[in-house]
Design an enzyme around this catalytic site. Sequence first.
Site, PDB file in Angstrom:
ATOM      1  N   CYS A   2      31.867  28.827  26.296  1.00 27.50           N
ATOM      2  CA  CYS A   2      32.210  27.840  25.631  1.00 27.50           C
ATOM      3  C   CYS A   2      32.379  26.450  26.277  1.00 27.50           C
ATOM      4  CB  CYS A   2      33.464  28.150  24.637  1.00 27.50           C
ATOM      5  SG  CYS A   2      33.133  29.610  23.643  1.00 27.50           S
ATOM      6  N   ARG A  27      25.745  25.960  29.330  1.00 22.41           N
ATOM      7  CA  ARG A  27      26.379  27.028  29.392  1.00 22.41           C
ATOM      8  C   ARG A  27      26.214  28.094  28.212  1.00 22.41           C
ATOM      9  NH1 ARG A  27      31.679  25.381  31.821  1.00 22.41           N
ATOM     10  NH2 ARG A  27      32.695  26.679  30.516  1.00 22.41           N
ATOM     11  N   TRP A  74      30.414  29.939  21.871  1.00 24.02           N
ATOM     12  CA  TRP A  74      29.799  31.126  22.008  1.00 24.02           C
ATOM     13  C   TRP A  74      30.508  32.104  21.179  1.00 24.02           C
ATOM     14  CZ3 TRP A  74      24.945  31.899  23.633  1.00 24.02           C
ATOM     15  CH2 TRP A  74      24.269  32.977  23.972  1.00 24.02           C
ATOM     16  N   ASN A  98      38.732  27.631  24.817  1.00 24.00           N
ATOM     17  CA  ASN A  98      37.926  28.533  25.488  1.00 24.00           C
ATOM     18  C   ASN A  98      38.748  29.548  25.877  1.00 24.00           C
ATOM     19  OD1 ASN A  98      35.890  26.673  25.552  1.00 24.00           O
ATOM     20  ND2 ASN A  98      35.666  26.442  27.603  1.00 24.00           N
ATOM     21  N   GLY A  99      38.129  30.643  26.163  1.00 18.11           N
ATOM     22  CA  GLY A  99      39.153  32.023  26.248  1.00 18.11           C
ATOM     23  C   GLY A  99      39.156  33.049  25.054  1.00 18.11           C
ATOM     24  N   GLU A 482      19.264  40.712  47.023  1.00 19.23           N
ATOM     25  CA  GLU A 482      19.265  39.259  46.265  1.00 19.23           C
ATOM     26  C   GLU A 482      17.948  39.222  45.561  1.00 19.23           C
ATOM     27  OE1 GLU A 482      21.304  37.277  45.215  1.00 19.23           O
ATOM     28  OE2 GLU A 482      20.394  35.401  44.801  1.00 19.23           O
ATOM     29  N   LYS A 486      17.588  38.683  41.611  1.00 16.33           N
ATOM     30  CA  LYS A 486      16.938  37.613  40.834  1.00 16.33           C
ATOM     31  C   LYS A 486      15.820  38.073  39.976  1.00 16.33           C
ATOM     32  CE  LYS A 486      19.326  34.591  42.175  1.00 16.33           C
ATOM     33  NZ  LYS A 486      20.355  35.146  42.149  1.00 16.33           N
ATOM     34  N   GLU A 489      17.699  39.789  36.540  1.00 22.27           N
ATOM     35  CA  GLU A 489      18.563  38.872  35.899  1.00 22.27           C
ATOM     36  C   GLU A 489      17.692  37.770  35.217  1.00 22.27           C
ATOM     37  OE1 GLU A 489      21.983  37.093  37.912  1.00 22.27           O
ATOM     38  OE2 GLU A 489      20.781  36.531  39.531  1.00 22.27           O
ATOM     39  N   HIS A 505      14.877  58.517  52.043  1.00 20.55           N
ATOM     40  CA  HIS A 505      16.028  59.332  51.742  1.00 20.55           C
ATOM     41  C   HIS A 505      16.058  59.281  50.213  1.00 20.55           C
ATOM     42  CE1 HIS A 505      17.366  59.979  55.681  1.00 20.55           C
ATOM     43  NE2 HIS A 505      16.932  58.782  55.776  1.00 20.55           N
ATOM     44  N   LYS A 603      27.540  31.275  33.204  1.00 19.65           N
ATOM     45  CA  LYS A 603      27.704  30.660  34.615  1.00 19.65           C
ATOM     46  C   LYS A 603      28.754  31.113  35.452  1.00 19.65           C
ATOM     47  CE  LYS A 603      26.191  28.232  38.032  1.00 19.65           C
ATOM     48  NZ  LYS A 603      25.202  29.044  38.716  1.00 19.65           N
TER      49      LYS A 603
HETATM   50  C1  F6R Z   1      23.515  35.612  40.229  1.00 24.13           C
HETATM   51  C2  F6R Z   1      24.593  34.800  39.771  1.00 24.13           C
HETATM   52  C3  F6R Z   1      25.684  35.583  39.760  1.00 24.13           C
HETATM   53  C4  F6R Z   1      27.179  34.771  40.863  1.00 24.13           C
HETATM   54  C5  F6R Z   1      28.246  35.688  40.576  1.00 24.13           C
HETATM   55  C6  F6R Z   1      29.586  34.989  41.544  1.00 24.13           C
HETATM   56  O1  F6R Z   1      22.404  34.740  40.274  1.00 24.13           O
HETATM   57  O2  F6R Z   1      24.728  33.754  39.869  1.00 24.13           O
HETATM   58  O3  F6R Z   1      25.873  36.804  40.430  1.00 24.13           O
HETATM   59  O4  F6R Z   1      26.738  34.738  42.168  1.00 24.13           O
HETATM   60  O5  F6R Z   1      28.782  35.844  39.083  1.00 24.13           O
HETATM   61  O6  F6R Z   1      29.801  33.547  40.858  1.00 24.13           O
HETATM   62  P1  F6R Z   1      30.490  32.489  42.025  1.00 24.13           P
HETATM   63  O7  F6R Z   1      29.783  32.454  43.180  1.00 24.13           O
HETATM   64  O8  F6R Z   1      30.698  31.408  40.939  1.00 24.13           O
HETATM   65  O9  F6R Z   1      31.874  33.385  42.153  1.00 24.13           O
END
Ligand code: F6R
Length: 689
Positions: A2, A27, A74, A98-99, A482, A486, A489, A505, A603
């Site tokens: 939110c 967000r 949200w 929020n929360g 990584e 990507k 997600e 393995h 985020k």
């Molecule tokens: C992946 C992504 C998440 C963040 C994770 C940690 O693309 O964005 O995996 O890397 O939630 O977030 P921070 O770096 O803000 O602690």
Amino acid sequence: MCGIVGYVGKKDSLQILFDGLTRLEYRGYDSSGIAFKNGAGIEIYKTSGKLKDLQKILPTPLPAITIGIGHTRWATHGAPSAANAHPHTVKGVSVVHNGIIENYRELRAELAAAGNVFSSQTDTEVVPQLIARYLDRGLPIDEAIRGAVAHLRGAYALGIIHEGTPDTLFAVCNDSPLVIGIGTDAQYIASDVAALLPYTKNFIHLEDRHMAVLRSSGVDLKHVESLETLPIEGKVVTNNWTPAMAEKQGYDHFMLKEIYEQPQGVMDTLREWTDDTNRLMDEMGMTGTIKDLRRLHIAACGTSYHAGLVGRYMIEKFVHMPVAVDIASEFRDMCPSISKGTVLITITQSGETADTLAAQREAKKKGARTLTICNVVGSTTTREADSVLYTRAGLEIGVVSTKAFTAQLAALSLLGIALGTRKGKLSDLEIQTLKAFLLDLPRLIRQALQTDGKVKEIARTLVGAKSMLYVGRGINYPIALEGALKMKELAYIHADGYPAGEVKHGPIALIEDGVPVVFLATIDGLHEKILSSIDEVKARGGRIIVVTDSPAAFHDKADDMIVVPSTHPALVPFVAVVPLQLLAYHVAVIKGCNVDQPRNLSKSIAVDDKCHNIVCSHSGYCRKSIACAVITPDEKKAIANRVVRLMRVSPWEQLSASSLLESSGQQLQKEVHQEQASKGLSTCFESPY
Ligand code: F6R
């Protein structure tokens, strides 16, 4: 997820609130609302849907207002609807939140039994109900807020206005971030600095259990329990992010813009320190720690964890010192033993990730020195860590992290060089060579970005893939992880990352005709082993996509090849990750996925699982609650002594604080609650209303 925006100031328009909410759209949300004072009372506009739906119901032209709050919601408790959208208003008290208020059911039942009528299904509505109840009892607004907050358990960032209090905006938070924007004739609140970038560069990150009282002339801080005034000095931080960072600037998506901003983010992170990495240790206050430093421990989540894995390779190479890397949630659950001479490094873009924060707190409690590598000035990990190394990636809006990752790698390489220098493990020649390579990275990343066209062609062939593998070796193994993250997600394709030596393995069983396997095959002492792994996969019909700096070595093996520039072997991840980010981006766009807000993701995961201790409903190992297993030994002893005296319980050392209290009965629980409340602490036991 939110978003909160609040404003108090002179002669400005409702446009500020609306624009602030627009900057928080990234967000994700499903309803929105605004409340503002119109002289006599409070006007409220709320709707489900997007901000354009809110715009349709707002008065035109937008009126000049002097105070208001807005929210993008949200849905968690109750469907996305106008009734459930914030702000929630009871008897002239309007609240955005929020929360999650974890004990809202009990509070709601109690309030309903007392005759209060609810107009939403949200957890939030108990807040204005409680404030209104204390106002009815004749308390002034700040005391009414204090009274209400004392009942709340869980995470909350609250913005509050009251029709009976002239132009004053109140904010309180606990385990949910909230920033105060300091202006000249106007003050602001927001859940995220992005909302306020056009109006100010000066922010206070509100601390847990602090209350901010904002008037157009300035901001006062108080402790929410004692209402004692707190000093503002030292709390204001300057954030140099620009409003343009919150705009797409011609790119189709924030994510693509951020991928292309990586040369700048890496350069800005390096620039501050490359001329004198020695200064880095001094300015982080680490000089005294280095002599006794025996071990580094890194804890982080998601993409930041992958940066930590790369950092391990770099630091072990430059400093010859053991580095352990853990996923932050595992770190806190395992409670690893922290020996003397350990520094815990947390890596976090947001500085608000609950698991990372909990790991940092846990390590600190065990006596480790803590260092956070973070992108957001003034965020919670930076306020709590002993030392801070900022990444300078700029505002990252795309939910999926890209430019923060390469900036984290830049910070880790600086740290490795600085430590290696101080520990005498790097020669002058090595230091000069590494720095020259580092400073060339922005150019090389720009070159890696030129693979975009080729990557897009490959992406078109991957949209039907059900599963993919990413394979790397050594420092490229975390890049395989990584790349796979990507793809999962963004494009919702199942993907896994493996070290090349591990493929035979187990994962090889997944290979059949056409299964795409991306090999990170830059030339170093280990590439022969990648070649044999490629052969194994090819023999079983896998489709081979090679990312390499040496096309000649792979041209007869690869079905597709992406060529990246060569660099120092310890810095290869900076260029190797770029085509993998682009690949996931293009597959997702072609599949029609929402790349800036992928499904089920947000985020910053600032809200946590519940406290690990049963009966406690705070977050993580909360340490705030009497019932928390990690309450300080002295506190526990004090409680235990009382229980032992009263109940003759023994041996108390083997019992948790919560079980002692449970066995103590309600009377003692109440007493303990009151005693703790007088110290500014909360407990798991309800205070009597
Ligand atoms: C992946 C992504 C998440 C963040 C994770 C940690 O693309 O964005 O995996 O890397 O939630 O977030 P921070 O770096 O803000 O602690």
